[in-house]
Design an enzyme around this catalytic site. Structure first.
Site, PDB file in Angstrom:
ATOM      1  N   SER A 156      -9.487   1.617   2.630  1.00 15.04           N
ATOM      2  CA  SER A 156      -8.669   2.478   1.944  1.00 15.04           C
ATOM      3  C   SER A 156      -7.668   1.610   1.205  1.00 15.04           C
ATOM      4  O   SER A 156      -7.191   2.147   0.056  1.00 15.04           O
ATOM      5  CB  SER A 156      -7.967   3.537   2.725  1.00 15.04           C
ATOM      6  OG  SER A 156      -6.982   3.087   3.654  1.00 15.04           O
ATOM      7  N   LYS A 174       0.796  -1.006  -0.004  1.00 14.67           N
ATOM      8  CA  LYS A 174      -0.063  -0.038   0.054  1.00 14.67           C
ATOM      9  C   LYS A 174       0.829   1.304   0.094  1.00 14.67           C
ATOM     10  O   LYS A 174       1.987   1.075   0.811  1.00 14.67           O
ATOM     11  CB  LYS A 174      -1.135  -0.174   1.388  1.00 14.67           C
ATOM     12  CG  LYS A 174      -2.038   0.925   1.294  1.00 14.67           C
ATOM     13  CD  LYS A 174      -2.727   0.831   2.284  1.00 14.67           C
ATOM     14  CE  LYS A 174      -3.851   1.907   2.582  1.00 14.67           C
ATOM     15  NZ  LYS A 174      -4.593   1.848   3.689  1.00 14.67           N
ATOM     16  N   SER A 190      -9.630  -0.436   6.981  1.00 16.09           N
ATOM     17  CA  SER A 190      -9.033  -0.313   5.722  1.00 16.09           C
ATOM     18  C   SER A 190      -8.462  -1.741   4.858  1.00 16.09           C
ATOM     19  O   SER A 190      -8.278  -1.678   3.882  1.00 16.09           O
ATOM     20  CB  SER A 190      -8.314   0.824   5.577  1.00 16.09           C
ATOM     21  OG  SER A 190      -8.828   1.751   5.490  1.00 16.09           O
TER      22      SER A 190
END
Ligand code: GLN
Length: 503
Positions: free
Chosen positions: A168, A93, A192
């Site tokens: 996210s 990420k 997330s």
């Protein structure tokens, strides 16, 4: 092994193929890049690809041929877990620091930022042989649940392109579900990792707070967040956890001391959950915000674990109705303080002051944040300001303490708490994004584990009209092995019913 099916291999299977010489790592990584070039135009899982991945793959191949001893390619001193993830493509990420690879947090503010060091978790995975393939898309600074708040465009759900992949950590989940990575890292402040895992039909683990070092994770809300692990199989998750868990005291003081952390042997995870006791929560079961297909899937999951010998009972935790308000108040307060450093002088995007007054300069620079980030900075500043601090921030902290105590009380009597991961099916792109409250509401089942600091795992459970639905389990602090056991039991029982990727 040839063809596209090799991209769908689980990491532990891939490592075997690599070690027995059936797959060359260089060839594998090169063809994965080709796959990404073809598929990612439609999915948009990656922000940046690792230019050095092929070079790193060659080093692994060389070590395998016995020319050199594998010592980890990151800096030549691999740890004791060496080679258990040898050659596995890792998606990271874009709020987790990677040495020499741009790390943007999906924000214009950090568009050109290239860290000079690896996050501890990345370093440990690299030393075990994983190869960073690229940096994945996300909501800016981790603020969101759909990856629509990215400065680099939305990530599409590989199961239904017109829908969101969740957020996210949407890019990481979509990369795994479309076989553009073997394992992935996300971060989980309020769900997330688990939200996109559920929307994309993969596994997403939010570990116990402190079990994985946060060194190198760019902060959103420190007291809530963790680096989380994402994979297509339970065994892969166990391998990742074994490599990454454990103390990193000199870099992260909230990291848990190695002596007290869990002992985990991936080889010995058993799929036996006979006699385990799970609690469902009345306030969640009865909540109106749960879509019918999600409710049906949950009921089905309850009968599945009962058939496997577990006992499921319903309990009530009235304080949970304060969870969302408490989470968002605390998260925004911490965000407003963490993001103050991006002022164009110390950190972040900058430009020539050109003789303007400092406050004008400062405002221009901070105008580069997206609208959701600005909203949170303003609300966070407000709840911390004198006169409102007691009314909002302090109250939110008190509610957090209450929720944590109530959850731990339930976890004294039960092995785990069971609930849907997300109350809804993956929404269509654009459907929720314009109404912040409707968007925040979908985190109702995930924020609980962050408020209490306990581990939580989203397990791909079923499909409704081709859309994935996950089920979530939360356990006592450091009871990750128990979560893996539950997941393994469900994975074994439902292997013909749940797909974890599209090839
Ligand atoms: N959706 C939640 C938020 O926007 C959780 C985000 C996260 O876990 N990073 O705060």
């Amino acid at each position: 092994m040839v063809g596209t099916s090799r991209f769908a291999l689980n990491a532990y299977e891939l490592v075997n193929e690599i070690k027995n010489g059936s797959i060359s790592v260089e060839d594998y990584i090169a063809s994965m890049f080709e796959r990404i070039r073809k598929m990612d135009e439609r999915i948009n899982a990656y922000i940046t690809l690792n230019e050095h991945a092929l070079e790193e793959a060659r080093i692994v191949d060389k070590a395998l041929k016995g020319y050199t001893e594998w010592k980890g390619y990151s800096n030549g001193n691999g740890n004791g877990n060496s080679s258990i993830l040898l050659g596995v493509p890792l998606a990271v990420k874009d709020n987790i620091s990677t040495q020499g690879i741009r790390t943007t947090c999906a924000s214009k503010m950090l568009e050109d930022y290239v860290p000079v060091y690896d996050a501890t978790v990345v370093k440990r995975l690299k030393d075990a042989g994983a190869i960073v393939i690229g940096k994945t898309n996300m909501d800016e600074f981790g603020m969101g649940s759909t990856t629509e708040f990215s400065a680099f465009g939305v990530t599409h759900n590989p199961w239904a392109y017109e829908r969101v992949a969740g957020g996210s950590s949407g890019g990481s989940a979509a990369a795994l579900a479309s076989c553009m990575a073997g394992i992935a890292l996300g971060s989980d402040t309020g769900g997330s990792v688990r939200c996109p895992a559920s929307f994309c039909s993969i596994y997403g683990l939010k570990p116990t707070y402190g079990l994985l070092s946060r060194y190198g994770l760019i902060s959103y809300a420190n007291s809530l967040e963790c680096i989380g692990l994402m994979a297509r199989s339970v065994l892969d998750l166990a391998l990742m956890l074994k490599v990454t868990a454990g103390s990193d005291m000199q870099n992260d003081h909230t990291s848990i001391d190695a002596d007290t952390s869990l002992s985990l042997d991936p080889e010995s995870i058993s799929p036996d959950i006979k006699g385990m006791r799970f609690a469902t929560i009345r306030e969640v079961v009865e909540s109106e915000g749960i879509d019918e297909p999600v409710r049906d899937s949950m009921l089905d999951a309850i009968s599945s674990v009962e058939q496997l010998g577990a006992i499921v009972e319903e309990v009530s935790i009235p304080s949970l109705r304060y969870a969302l308000a408490s989470y968002y108040t605390i998260a925004m307060a911490e965000a407003s303080s963490n993001l103050a450093r991006y002022d164009g002088i110390r950190y972040g995007y900058t430009e020539e002051p050109d003789g303007v007054a400092w406050n004008e300069f400062y405002s221009t620079i901070r105008g580069n944040f997206g609208s959701e980030v600005k909203r949170r900075i303003m609300l966070g500043t407000y709840v911390l300001s004198s006169g409102y601090y007691g009314r909002y921030y302090m109250k939110a902290q008190k509610a957090r303490a209450l929720i944590r105590d109530d959850m731990l009380k339930v976890l004294k009597d039960y092995d785990a708490i069971m609930m849907p991961t997300m109350p809804i099916l993956p929404p269509r792109i654009g459907e929720r994004v314009s109404d912040p409250l409707r968007l925040y509401n979908i985190d109702v089942c995930t924020v609980l584990a962050n408020l209490a600091g306990v581990p939580a795992l989203s397990i791909p459970y079923s499909m409704y009209n081709g859309l994935p639905i996950g089920v979530q389990f939360m356990a006592r602090h450091l009871d990750e092995p128990l979560l893996l056991r539950i997941a393994y039991a469900l994975e074994s029982a439902r292997c013909d019913k749940v797909r974890r990727c599209i090839i």
